[in-house]
Design a protein around this motif. Sequence first.
Motif, PDB file in Angstrom:
ATOM      1  N   GLY A 114     120.189  70.896  48.373  1.00 23.23           N
ATOM      2  CA  GLY A 114     120.843  69.911  48.759  1.00 23.23           C
ATOM      3  C   GLY A 114     120.896  69.813  50.277  1.00 23.23           C
ATOM      4  N   TYR A 115     119.608  70.239  50.133  1.00 21.53           N
ATOM      5  CA  TYR A 115     119.683  70.001  52.109  1.00 21.53           C
ATOM      6  C   TYR A 115     118.288  68.604  52.609  1.00 21.53           C
ATOM      7  CZ  TYR A 115     120.737  74.348  54.505  1.00 21.53           C
ATOM      8  OH  TYR A 115     122.438  74.788  54.262  1.00 21.53           O
ATOM      9  N   ASN A 116     118.647  67.743  53.857  1.00 24.71           N
ATOM     10  CA  ASN A 116     117.873  66.782  53.672  1.00 24.71           C
ATOM     11  C   ASN A 116     116.811  66.924  54.627  1.00 24.71           C
ATOM     12  OD1 ASN A 116     115.989  64.989  54.696  1.00 24.71           O
ATOM     13  ND2 ASN A 116     117.944  63.220  54.673  1.00 24.71           N
ATOM     14  N   MET A 117     115.566  67.750  54.440  1.00 25.93           N
ATOM     15  CA  MET A 117     114.659  68.761  55.083  1.00 25.93           C
ATOM     16  C   MET A 117     114.058  67.465  56.802  1.00 25.93           C
ATOM     17  SD  MET A 117     115.152  71.253  53.727  1.00 25.93           S
ATOM     18  CE  MET A 117     113.650  72.010  54.318  1.00 25.93           C
ATOM     19  N   GLU A 118     113.971  66.869  55.933  1.00 23.94           N
ATOM     20  CA  GLU A 118     113.985  65.965  57.394  1.00 23.94           C
ATOM     21  C   GLU A 118     114.623  66.161  58.314  1.00 23.94           C
ATOM     22  OE1 GLU A 118     112.506  61.386  55.867  1.00 23.94           O
ATOM     23  OE2 GLU A 118     111.780  62.941  54.514  1.00 23.94           O
ATOM     24  N   LEU A 119     115.893  66.841  58.036  1.00 25.72           N
ATOM     25  CA  LEU A 119     117.283  65.957  59.158  1.00 25.72           C
ATOM     26  C   LEU A 119     117.050  67.278  59.534  1.00 25.72           C
ATOM     27  CD1 LEU A 119     119.931  64.606  56.865  1.00 25.72           C
ATOM     28  CD2 LEU A 119     118.883  63.250  59.064  1.00 25.72           C
ATOM     29  N   GLY A 120     116.552  68.701  59.626  1.00 24.82           N
ATOM     30  CA  GLY A 120     116.351  69.849  60.453  1.00 24.82           C
ATOM     31  C   GLY A 120     118.516  70.322  59.720  1.00 24.82           C
ATOM     32  N   VAL A 125     124.158  69.829  59.386  1.00 28.15           N
ATOM     33  CA  VAL A 125     125.565  70.567  59.995  1.00 28.15           C
ATOM     34  C   VAL A 125     126.178  69.242  59.793  1.00 28.15           C
ATOM     35  CG1 VAL A 125     126.838  71.338  61.510  1.00 28.15           C
ATOM     36  CG2 VAL A 125     125.112  72.558  60.874  1.00 28.15           C
ATOM     37  N   GLU A 126     125.893  68.238  60.950  1.00 24.29           N
ATOM     38  CA  GLU A 126     126.236  66.764  60.989  1.00 24.29           C
ATOM     39  C   GLU A 126     126.885  66.116  59.741  1.00 24.29           C
ATOM     40  OE1 GLU A 126     124.106  64.784  63.535  1.00 24.29           O
ATOM     41  OE2 GLU A 126     124.242  66.662  65.367  1.00 24.29           O
ATOM     42  N   GLU A 127     125.373  65.963  58.636  1.00 23.98           N
ATOM     43  CA  GLU A 127     126.273  65.574  57.402  1.00 23.98           C
ATOM     44  C   GLU A 127     127.374  66.370  56.451  1.00 23.98           C
ATOM     45  OE1 GLU A 127     124.570  62.970  55.721  1.00 23.98           O
ATOM     46  OE2 GLU A 127     124.017  62.368  57.803  1.00 23.98           O
ATOM     47  N   MET A 132     129.600  65.077  53.258  1.00 24.27           N
ATOM     48  CA  MET A 132     128.579  65.628  52.858  1.00 24.27           C
ATOM     49  C   MET A 132     127.813  66.487  51.955  1.00 24.27           C
ATOM     50  SD  MET A 132     127.688  62.582  52.268  1.00 24.27           S
ATOM     51  CE  MET A 132     126.420  61.132  52.382  1.00 24.27           C
ATOM     52  N   GLY A 133     128.758  67.305  51.089  1.00 24.82           N
ATOM     53  CA  GLY A 133     128.233  68.739  50.624  1.00 24.82           C
ATOM     54  C   GLY A 133     127.437  69.275  50.365  1.00 24.82           C
ATOM     55  N   PRO A 139     125.740  75.258  56.117  1.00 24.71           N
ATOM     56  CA  PRO A 139     126.094  75.797  57.403  1.00 24.71           C
ATOM     57  C   PRO A 139     127.558  76.384  57.751  1.00 24.71           C
ATOM     58  CG  PRO A 139     125.145  73.362  57.489  1.00 24.71           C
ATOM     59  CD  PRO A 139     125.482  73.931  55.822  1.00 24.71           C
ATOM     60  N   THR A 140     127.977  77.254  58.675  1.00 26.34           N
ATOM     61  CA  THR A 140     128.823  77.027  58.893  1.00 26.34           C
ATOM     62  C   THR A 140     128.864  76.526  60.512  1.00 26.34           C
ATOM     63  OG1 THR A 140     128.785  79.378  59.731  1.00 26.34           O
ATOM     64  CG2 THR A 140     129.450  78.959  57.980  1.00 26.34           C
ATOM     65  N   VAL A 141     130.033  76.157  61.082  1.00 25.64           N
ATOM     66  CA  VAL A 141     129.919  75.703  62.458  1.00 25.64           C
ATOM     67  C   VAL A 141     131.067  76.210  62.937  1.00 25.64           C
ATOM     68  CG1 VAL A 141     130.182  73.081  63.555  1.00 25.64           C
ATOM     69  CG2 VAL A 141     129.073  73.041  61.856  1.00 25.64           C
ATOM     70  N   GLU A 142     130.688  76.986  63.557  1.00 24.82           N
ATOM     71  CA  GLU A 142     131.485  78.204  64.695  1.00 24.82           C
ATOM     72  C   GLU A 142     132.673  77.337  66.050  1.00 24.82           C
ATOM     73  OE1 GLU A 142     129.720  81.386  65.946  1.00 24.82           O
ATOM     74  OE2 GLU A 142     128.453  81.717  63.867  1.00 24.82           O
ATOM     75  N   GLY A 143     133.007  78.098  66.125  1.00 24.41           N
ATOM     76  CA  GLY A 143     134.334  76.800  67.309  1.00 24.41           C
ATOM     77  C   GLY A 143     133.807  77.171  68.933  1.00 24.41           C
ATOM     78  N   GLY A 144     134.795  76.814  69.929  1.00 20.61           N
ATOM     79  CA  GLY A 144     134.202  77.180  70.890  1.00 20.61           C
ATOM     80  C   GLY A 144     134.536  78.680  71.326  1.00 20.61           C
ATOM     81  N   MET A 145     134.083  78.294  72.944  1.00 15.22           N
ATOM     82  CA  MET A 145     135.025  80.054  72.801  1.00 15.22           C
ATOM     83  C   MET A 145     136.235  80.048  73.372  1.00 15.22           C
ATOM     84  SD  MET A 145     131.619  80.981  75.475  1.00 15.22           S
ATOM     85  CE  MET A 145     132.361  82.163  76.724  1.00 15.22           C
ATOM     86  N   THR A 146     136.618  81.216  72.878  1.00 16.09           N
ATOM     87  CA  THR A 146     138.028  81.906  73.343  1.00 16.09           C
ATOM     88  C   THR A 146     138.860  82.379  73.797  1.00 16.09           C
ATOM     89  OG1 THR A 146     138.872  83.243  70.813  1.00 16.09           O
ATOM     90  CG2 THR A 146     138.926  80.222  71.194  1.00 16.09           C
ATOM     91  N   ARG A 147     139.392  83.074  74.186  1.00 15.72           N
ATOM     92  CA  ARG A 147     139.588  84.008  75.389  1.00 15.72           C
ATOM     93  C   ARG A 147     140.504  85.107  74.581  1.00 15.72           C
ATOM     94  NH1 ARG A 147     140.794  83.066  81.946  1.00 15.72           N
ATOM     95  NH2 ARG A 147     138.776  81.611  82.288  1.00 15.72           N
TER      96      ARG A 147
END
Length: 147
Positions: A114-120, A125-127, A132-133, A139-147
């Motif tokens: 399922g990877y579009n190799m040209e997108l990197g 991740v954005e797709e 678009m599974g 990839p897992t997209v991690e959230g921002g830093m928390t305290r």
Amino acid sequence: MSDHHNKAARWSTGLFDCFSDCKSCCITCWCPCVTFGRVAEIVDKGSTSCGASGALYTLITILTGFGCLYSCCYRSKMRAQLGFKGNSCTDCLVHSFCEGCALCQMYRELQNRGYNMELGWQGNVEEKNRGMGMGPIAPTVEGGMTR
């Protein structure tokens, strides 16, 4: 890539099925550094860029003639992430004697997952975030830093 290892997991295409994807076969034939860079970026989950990996592959190949030793390490890493049977010795032999075919096979495997190799990595991740599974290596997209 996937934490779930299927004991029957195997490459989705054979080593010598290069012409099943003529576009990647041609790119690999004339610029193996592009194919390698794209594969490495996905296998490394974006921690290395296509350009940096491809440039290092080219430098190693020019200076030593053994870029295949670098790429076989990525085959081992990818094989382990996907739960494929094999070992580092066979990975090294495949890349030493069939470098182009081995790079094409890795490229096709990621495309077939399922990877579009040209997108990197980031583009994929954005797709995925747009709904678009991407299959089992998503990839897992991690959230921002928390305290």
